[in-house]
Design an enzyme around this catalytic site. Structure first.
Site, PDB file in Angstrom:
ATOM      1  CB  THR A 146       4.366   4.431  -3.359  1.00 22.26           C
ATOM      2  OG1 THR A 146       3.552   4.078  -4.461  1.00 22.26           O
ATOM      3  CG2 THR A 146       3.472   4.389  -2.251  1.00 22.26           C
ATOM      4  CB  THR A 184      -2.391   0.977  -3.867  1.00 21.28           C
ATOM      5  OG1 THR A 184      -2.314  -0.160  -3.403  1.00 21.28           O
ATOM      6  CG2 THR A 184      -3.441   1.845  -3.677  1.00 21.28           C
ATOM      7  CB  THR A 392      14.463  -6.746  -0.098  1.00 24.86           C
ATOM      8  OG1 THR A 392      14.646  -6.132  -1.432  1.00 24.86           O
ATOM      9  CG2 THR A 392      13.620  -7.857   0.086  1.00 24.86           C
TER      10      THR A 392
END
Lengths: 392, 392
Positions: A146, A184, A392
């Site tokens: 990620t 995570t 965002t």
């Protein structure tokens, strides 16, 4: 250096289209056996994502055939619909591989509170199943990233007494840790050792307890953290608890250090080692108090060996958790004992924090013989930036 | 709006020369009686500065004649020499005022681990004693500032049944809180009410417990935090526990809000209110978990109403501390219920965090009837900057 290094595993990493970036976002790991032993550890957060609820049950019987992991969405706080999405994912994987959905672990990572694009995800499962390969580990490791800037992989091989070898492979993602967790943390470990489920579970808990559980980048615990171990038995090497624990600890330790080294926005890795504690738990508690001090972590970012902030963090640990005399505590930073017996020690200007990314903080409580190290990162402008702009 | 508003008090604030900036750095507060009742609460850190060790003993008998406070140095982690410095300071004040050193509270704030410039400090005591005045409260409030950008003062007056009035005044410094504390929090409260020491102590603990103790700017606890209450009895108004607690709570609440509003580098003040808890302690524990989430606080800095980070923080509280069903929790941000029953609620784009400095986070656990609010700040670039550059 991969989860497909041990015999008996195939993997794939593909682009399912869950990430706006178009980067790979779906990984599939399959244990081809002959055995399908598994164990798992999960976040201790009471708010858990749908895939954690599902996967805790799946690993409960110690049998897992496959793990499907997606980035691009955590499927957390998504209600019964989110759980149904996880269930459908497992069923789809099961159908594609010809195994029971109840033997498919599901892991998700990304934003909380948004439903997954299930058609895209299931299409990705089909695409991954079609390209599963015994050297697909690196692709899988890339697909679970990620905010990670690099894929994290590790591998250890060991010889048994009869000269056969067995291997543990691992991949992880996350700029954080198991419990607590920054972003995570997902980790898949594979081994071709022959082990029973009880041994796998005990070894995994022991290994994660001294590795991932002692990485505390920002004190925040994720809803999705999962570490799953798959054992294929394909090497034919039967391995005992101590040996498996040792190799898993080496792999998990390497992955944990890679997580710290890639933590969001960090400019320093900080190893806080507490010595002279009455128990290991007490040492961990004191180390964790230091690793959670925003003031100390901001000081390290500024290359300031601010030992007063170490001591003031040490002093917040309740006496029943860690008995020690505050007036006996020594603090060393990068080997310079800047505080001795709770007061001023060597000249703090001898400490050069700008010289290296790694910072060592050693606290001696002079209360016992137990020791523990907890890793963290400094608190930087970039940490604030990345985490204020993340969604965002 | 000052500690000299109640009758019976004089104060002064002067430049002793402890601060490199040349700003005022020494304050003296004197209770001229007729009574000299006092109470104090202190940091719960086990690493405590010399002035805290001294002052805890001083207030132990419920009698205090004067408080001397310095900025420009915390006198923490300075060993037996540091304690001797505090002792000499109290003796010097006692001699200057003609009172026992055992009735002089000493407070220090500034960097940890450095000895104070005692000649300068004692010279400052003489200078302050020479200009003590019944309207010196504002000068004293300015002299205790460190990274504060404004002085913090508050005042409340109450009428008794026989139409006499009594007043509570207060001053505070610190970009933080009592326990835990960001930078050191020092607070002096004065009243001309007639109260006994037991009442003063009970009222002070009750008032600070719901005000300063519920401000948690960055989760870090100081070694020096001190709140001391002086009662002169000069109004002639005898006041009971409930009345004193109410007025002290109002003054402490005002000062606590001023601390949050001036927190280092913050761009938002965040009120986290937890409702529907089984007990007030459970509500505080859940609220504090949210106020300590760096991820959530960084999101607020980015004007991002990231309710997933609220829920994931709520979920870290152990079930024995706060029983609730994670699937029943609602989260509202600025009145918009962005998460309902642990899942997605109203459209998060309805929340405009950029519009105001104050942010309201309301968590309903639906487990009971208890409520509590904890205040914090967002995590900003400027926080990191100020705290990485603080000592350099």
């Amino acid at each position: 250096m991969s989860i497909t290094a041990p015999a008996g595993f195939r993997a794939a990493g593909v682009t399912a289209g869950l990430k706006a970036s178009g980067n790979p976002d779906l990984a599939l790991v399959v244990n081809d056996g002959p055995e399908h032993v598994a164990a798992g550890v999960f976040t201790t957060n009471r708010v858990v994502a749908a895939p954690v609820v599902w996967s805790r049950t799946v690993v409960g019987d110690g049998v897992v055939h496959a793990v499907v992991l997606n980035s691009g969405g955590a499927n957390a706080c998504t209600g019964p619909e989110g759980f149904a999405d996880t269930h459908r994912t497992a069923e789809h994987v099961g159908a594609a591989l010809g195994v029971s959905s109840g033997d498919v672990v599901v892991c998700s990572t990304g934003l909380i509170g948004e439903r997954l694009d299930l058609p895209a995800l299931l299409g990705g499962v089909d695409a991954a199943a079609a390209v599963l390969s015994a050297d697909g580990g690196a692709d899988a490791a890339r697909a679970i990233m990620t905010t990670d800037t690099v894929a994290k992989e590790a591998q250890e091989s060991r010889a048994t007494a009869d000269a056969t070898t067995w291997t543990v492979g691992g991949m992880a993602k996350g700029a954080g840790m198991l419990a607590p967790g920054l972003a995570t943390m997902l980790c898949v470990l594979t081994t071709d050792a022959v082990v029973d489920a009880g041994t796998a579970d005990a070894a995994l808990r022991a290994a994660t307890g001294v590795t991932f559980d002692r990485v505390d980048s920002d004190g925040c615990m994720s809803t999705n953290d999962t570490v799953v171990l798959l054992a294929s038995g394909a090497s034919g090497s039967r391995v005992g608890l101590a040996e498996l624990t040792e190799a898993l600890t080496a792999v998990c330790g390497s992955l944990a250090r890679q997580l710290v080294a890639d933590a969001e926005g960090a400019s320093h890795d900080i190893a806080v080692t507490v010595r002279g504690a009455t128990t290991e738990d007490a040492a961990v508690a004191v180390a964790r108090a230091v690793t959670r001090s925003n003031l100390f972590k901001a000081a390290v970012f500024g290359n300031d060996p601010n030992w007063g902030r170490v001591l003031s963090a040490v002093g917040t640990v309740p006496v029943d958790v860690a008995p020690f005399d505050a007036d006996a505590v020594d603090v060393a930073i990068n080997g310079v004992t800047v505080s001795r017996a709770g007061g001023v020690g060597e000249d703090r200007s001898l400490v050069d924090l700008a010289a290296a990314r790694e910072v060592r903080v050693d606290v001696d409580l002079h209360a016992g013989r137990a020791t523990a190290t907890v890793w963290t990162n400094d608190l930087t402008h970039d940490y604030v930036h990345e985490n204020s702009a993340y969604s965002t």
